[in-house]
Design a protein around this motif. Structure first.
Motif, short mmCIF file in Angstrom:
data_model
loop_
_atom_site.label_atom_id
_atom_site.label_comp_id
_atom_site.label_asym_id
_atom_site.label_seq_id
_atom_site.Cartn_x
_atom_site.Cartn_y
_atom_site.Cartn_z
N THR A 177 2.62 52.23 44.01
CA THR A 177 3.13 50.87 44.12
C THR A 177 2.13 49.98 44.86
O THR A 177 1.87 48.84 44.48
CB THR A 177 4.49 50.88 44.85
N GLN A 234 9.11 47.94 41.55
CA GLN A 234 9.91 49.16 41.69
C GLN A 234 11.24 48.83 42.35
O GLN A 234 12.30 49.24 41.89
CB GLN A 234 9.14 50.18 42.54
N ASP A 271 6.34 49.29 37.06
CA ASP A 271 6.56 50.25 38.14
C ASP A 271 7.93 50.89 37.95
O ASP A 271 8.96 50.28 38.20
CB ASP A 271 6.48 49.53 39.50
N GLU A 272 7.92 52.11 37.47
CA GLU A 272 9.13 52.89 37.18
C GLU A 272 10.08 52.16 36.23
O GLU A 272 11.20 51.83 36.59
CB GLU A 272 9.82 53.29 38.49
MG LIG Z 1 6.31 53.31 44.27
#
Ligand SMILES: [Mg+2]
Ligand SMILES: Nc1ncnc2c1ncn2[C@@H]1O[C@H](COP(=O)(O)OP(=O)(O)OP(=O)(O)O)[C@@H](O)[C@H]1O
Lengths: 254, 288, 433
Positions: A44, A86, A167-168
């Motif tokens: 991240t 995220q 991010d994810e």
């Molecule tokens: Mg992360």
């Protein structure tokens, strides 16, 4: 082909902790790259360094050959980089459609004097692409976690960027939904026209812990461990890499 | 009837003042207590333009609005923007600024009372209630500004950006919008609101150096009552306070001096029941 | 030059300057002058009046050589004392505390809340204080109750109880005019007073006396003294059917009141006292809407004594402003001068005894103090043959005319005219019939 994004010797420290340590890599215009690593390995942070949300202690970031390391994040977005977060942070007090419109507005792609109606239509298409068009008029605060992830992606999509960092993106999605989302991402990468939303198929950097789904869609994988790049390579090689398996504490990556 | 008419008239003026203030709070996250100094400055510029320089009203009015707004925005840009992360410092500095502006006016114009002419003089009877024509002008301007703001915020690109900025600056930046620029625009609009209402209400009131105090107190009461940062809340709270003020004057004349106090009391009662204000965002939720 | 050096250099300069200023101050006290502290809210009209009245007297006296103290002609030196009393009682206290060492006498004050506190400080320092503004009776009731402590206080304006008395004498006159001219048997009165201490006895007086005088009291409105919009109050008053609005206003609200009353043509005579209505700029500030407003004051363009018109005209010429009642400092300086000359000393106790014997015919009328056994000891004696104060009314083109006393106890000062009702009011009530 010249690389779209070049990251050289990027380092970021938080106090005594080196979250990203001397990382260098490149992403080509037509690539879709996975970024993996154990929890806390700096994924991240790396994304935030590229978007300008954080400023590095050392190293540079080049985008289309231009050094963007010191640019404010809103300028970086205008140049064509966008990211999802995220920890999702929608504008809770705004309708979902307005959340996405912000992306259209911010990218600066909307021409001067372009009617809000047109922006709204584009935003609607981005929502459709992510499968939450029916919620357009609701306030963002009513969304479930999975839908919030979708909203994040729609919002980033709306900037019509050349480099999209997710991010994810599978966070909060069940296996079925994950499958669908993975497919959408792949489709997006291949490019095409999604309604009024014209996408040239952005280059992508995807952070995920759901490796199985990830490995199916990426061309290349970068592995981070304690902030340093541990391995880079095609997915098939990475999952067999001894060092990587060790970093994941012996978890079977296949 | 009288309560109704006066309440609506006064409420609309309050609403404009409070909306401008809320807008600035939302986008720039500063509690600018010097806000109504620009209200005072605009009135004085209006006075200077019309009485001392002998300008036409159609020139004096826009000119004073523009100059006062420019001063307001520059004050923000050069004094407050840098320190805006420190709430308490902002409050202190902005109070200091407010008194500074008052001192400036005092040293130039003294503690004299001045007057600016109404756009339309005289009065009119509405359902048997005498209302100054200028109050109708002020009402018209206020309604236009409020509607304009509403359309702007819901239908324009910058408007949407302002709303987003008031929720999450960092993300706005990460969406490709310069939050600083948006704040400046919000600042211009907010200050414009206060200076415009100044020139339309100044002819009703008297122009004097402490004229900024009453409005800033009312504004604070309104935004707290309505929920800091909630435009809808400010709008409704403006009318609630205006009506309670007028009601006191009519039904409890002995207490006319406490009309502001009663308004503040209404605020305190509401806050006791709903600490976040009528339409306020609960803090944790907002921060998430 | 390094920053540190620079700072120390500046501090040395400041020290040197400070020290030399101190010695200049010290030398000044060697030069014999009678120092009078003129204490008032100098940024406000009241303080301006205090100062202007005093300097007019000072210039005249010093031009003639000064005050004769023990055979020596001594010039008067005025010290401006900014009390900021309108806004802050504590500022007012501090200002007197600071000035007490530097002056022989004080005069001034405007706001009663502050004046009471300032009085305490001056008495503590045994400094004579001539009140030229604040009108609350308590200031002199204190003298009567605790003479030894408060004997240094005198006042050259009538107290608010008498002001109230005059105002409702005039109220009676106006009620009579309303009865005769409009045929309304029982005129209705609304009271509009600002929420300050001085106005309390006035309000009470009207409340008790209006019914006795055959009028109906329809309500008392007391907005804040600094209100800038009284249209709601005025609308409520019109609703109440009032024929007369009795104002007791000392704050800036008075300007808004005059302006909005005239602009809305509220059909009720606006009488009583409005401190801001004796300011020359009232006409301009109300845009001419202050027409027909009356107010109470200590001086006007009528012949109270031989000295009145020369002072009035001299003041207007010099300052392009009307002398407000606070410029009674003009008479106060003369009264003090004569008392000092009689006493032959600047000693407070001796001067007090001479001040008590004052019978001075000043620009503001005859000045005699109530004796120490009177309930208002050292207060200005009110009554026919003594000081009466006056009422004035604004007329066409921004002219101020005296309208009371007009035959009261046989007194009509030269230059006075009869009170007139606002024409829109006459029209409104005639139509209503
Ligand atoms: Mg992360
Ligand atoms: N703002 C910050 N201040 C201090 N430390 C931070 C900050 N942000 C991240 N860190 C630390 O830096 C390290 C890397 O964090 P980062 O969030 O980049 O990891 P990650 O790889 O994204 O982990 P995850 O897979 O859990 O999301 C962690 O140890 C984290 O605690």
């Amino acid at each position: 082909m010249a690389s779209l994004l070049i990251v050289e010797n990027l380092t970021k420290r938080f106090g005594g902790l080196t979250a990203v340590n001397d990382a260098s890599f490149q992403i080509a215009r037509d690539e879709i790259v996975g970024l993996i690593g154990p929890n806390g390995s700096g994924k991240t942070t790396l994304i935030r360094l590229i978007t300008g949300a954080l400023k590095p202690d050392a190293g540079i970031v080049k985008f289309r050959g231009e050094d963007i390391t010191k640019k404010p994040s809103w300028e970086i977005v205008k140049k064509g980089i966008s990211a999802t977060h995220q920890v999702v942070r929608p504008f809770r007090g705004l309708p979902i459609i307005a959340n996405v419109m912000i992306g259209c507005i911010g990218a600066g792609k909307a021409k001067r004097g372009e009617w809000v109606k047109r922006i709204e239509a584009k935003a609607q298409d981005a929502l459709e692409f992510c499968g939450i068009a029916h919620l357009a008029k609701e306030l963002a605060s009513v969304l479930s976690h999975g839908d919030l992830t979708r909203l994040e992606i729609a919002r980033a999509l709306a900037t019509e960027s050349e480099l999209l960092m997710l991010d994810e993106p599978f966070g909060g999605l069940n296996p079925n939904e994950t499958e669908l989302m993975a497919k959408s991402i792949k489709r997006l990468h291949k490019g095409g026209r999604f309604g009024r939303l014209h996408s040239e198929g952005p280059a992508m950097l995807i952070v995920e812990h759901k490796l199985a789904a990830l490995m199916k869609i990426v061309d290349r994988v970068i592995v981070l461990n304690y902030g340093s790049i541990l391995a880079v390579g095609p997915p098939e090689e990475i999952v067999r890499d001894e060092k990587v398996i060790e970093a994941y504490m012996g978890r079977n990556l296949q | 009837m009288q309560v109704l008419i006066s309440g609506i008239m006064i409420g609309s003026v309050y609403a404009v003042l409070a909306l401008g203030f809320s807008l600035i709070w939302g986008a720039a996250r500063i509690i600018n207590l010097a806000y109504t100094s620009f209200y005072m400055l605009a009135a004085y510029f209006f006075y200077v333009g019309i009485s001392l320089l002998g300008l036409n009203i159609f020139i004096a009015v826009p000119l004073s609005i523009v100059i006062a707004t420019l001063i307001g925005v520059s004050t923000y840009k050069f004094c407050l923007e840098r320190i805006r992360a420190h709430d308490v410092v902002v409050i202190l500095i902005s109070i200091a600024l407010a008194f500074f502006f008052e001192e400036c006016i005092l040293s130039i114009f003294g503690h004299q009372f001045h007057r600016v002419p109404p756009f339309i003089s005289g009065y009119r009877e509405l359902f048997g209630v005498r209302v100054l024509n200028q109050y109708f002008v002020a009402f018209g301007f206020s309604v236009t500004l409020i509607l304009g703001l509403w359309i702007f915020l819901s239908r324009s690109r910058i408007g949407i950006a302002i709303r987003a900025t008031s929720q999450d600056k960092e993300i706005v930046n990460l969406m490709g919008i310069s939050e600083k620029r948006v704040s400046i625009i919000a600042m211009i609009i907010g200050t414009g609101f206060v200076t415009i209402s100044s020139v339309v209400v100044a002819p009703i009131y008297v122009v004097e150096p402490s004229m900024w105090m009453h409005p800033i107190i009312m504004i604070l009461a309104i935004v707290v009552l309505g929920g800091l940062g909630s435009l809808k809340g400010s709008f409704i709270a403006a009318y609630i306070l205006a009506f309670s003020e007028v009601a006191v004057v009519n039904w409890l004349p002995m207490g006319a001096f406490i009309k502001s106090a009663v308004a503040l009391l209404v605020m305190i009662i509401v806050l006791a029941i709903r600490p976040e204000g009528l339409f306020g965002v609960v803090f944790e939720e907002e921060r998430l | 030059m390094s920053k540190k050096n620079f700072i120390s250099l500046v501090s040395i300069c400041l020290l040197v300057l400070g020290a030399s200023w101190g010695t200049v101050e010290a030398r000044k006290t060697d030069v014999k002058t009678i120092k009078i502290g003129v204490a008032g809210p100098m940024k406000f009209t009241a303080g301006e009046n205090h100062w202007r009245g005093a300097i007019m007297a000072r210039d005249e006296i010093n031009k003639a050589g000064g005050v004769l103290v023990g055979g020596v002609k001594t010039p008067i030196e005025l010290v401006k004392v900014e009390t900021n009393e309108i806004l802050s009682v504590s500022d007012a206290i501090l200002s007197i505390e600071r000035a007490a060492e530097k002056v022989h006498f004080f005069m001034g004050t405007k706001r009663s809340e502050s004046a009471l506190a300032m009085q305490d400080v001056a008495m503590k320092h045994k400094k004579i204080f001539i009140g030229c503004g604040a009108a609350h009776p308590e200031l002199c009731v204190r003298v009567a109750k605790n003479y030894d402590k408060f004997k240094y206080y005198f006042r050259v304006v009538i107290n608010s109880a008498y002001m109230g008395k005059i105002l409702f004498l005039h109220l009676g006159d106006v009620a009579k005019i309303v009865r005769e001219q409009l045929g309304i048997e029982k005129p209705k009165v609304a009271v509009l007073a600002d929420k300050l201490k001085w106005a309390d006895p006035v309000v009470k007086a009207v409340e008790t006396n209006a019914p006795k005088m055959g009028m109906e009291l329809v309500g008392v409105w007391r907005p804040s003294a600094t209100a800038s919009d009284v249209t709601a109050e005025l609308a409520a008053i019109k609703d109440s059917g009032a024929h007369i609005i009795f104002q007791a206003v000392s704050g800036p609200m008075g300007v808004a009141l005059g302006k909005q009353w005239g602009e809305l043509e509220i059909p009720a005579a606006l009488i009583g006292g409005n401190a801001h209505a004796i300011v020359k700029t009232f006409w301009e500030a109300t845009g001419g809407h202050g027409h027909y407003v009356t107010t109470q004051t200590g001086i006007g363009p009528v012949k109270l004594t031989e000295k009145t018109m020369p002072f009035w005209e001299g003041f207007v010429k010099r300052f392009n402003a009307f002398p407000g009642y606070e410029s009674v400092t003009y008479d106060a300086v003369y009264i003090l001068k004569e008392a000092i000359e009689r006493a032959g000393t600047l000693d407070s106790n001796d001067v007090v005894l001479e001040l008590e014997k004052t019978d001075y015919s000043g620009a503001f009328g005859r000045m005699v103090f109530y004796p120490r056994d009177h309930k208002f000891a050292h207060d200005l004696k009110f009554g026919p043959g003594y000081n009466t104060w006056i009422l004035v009314q604004w007329r066409d083109g921004g002219k101020l005319v005296g309208i009371w006393p007009y035959g009261w106890e046989g007194i009509t000062y030269e230059g006075s005219e009869k009170y007139v009702l606002p024409p829109w009011m006459v029209k409104y009530w005639k139509k209503k019939k």
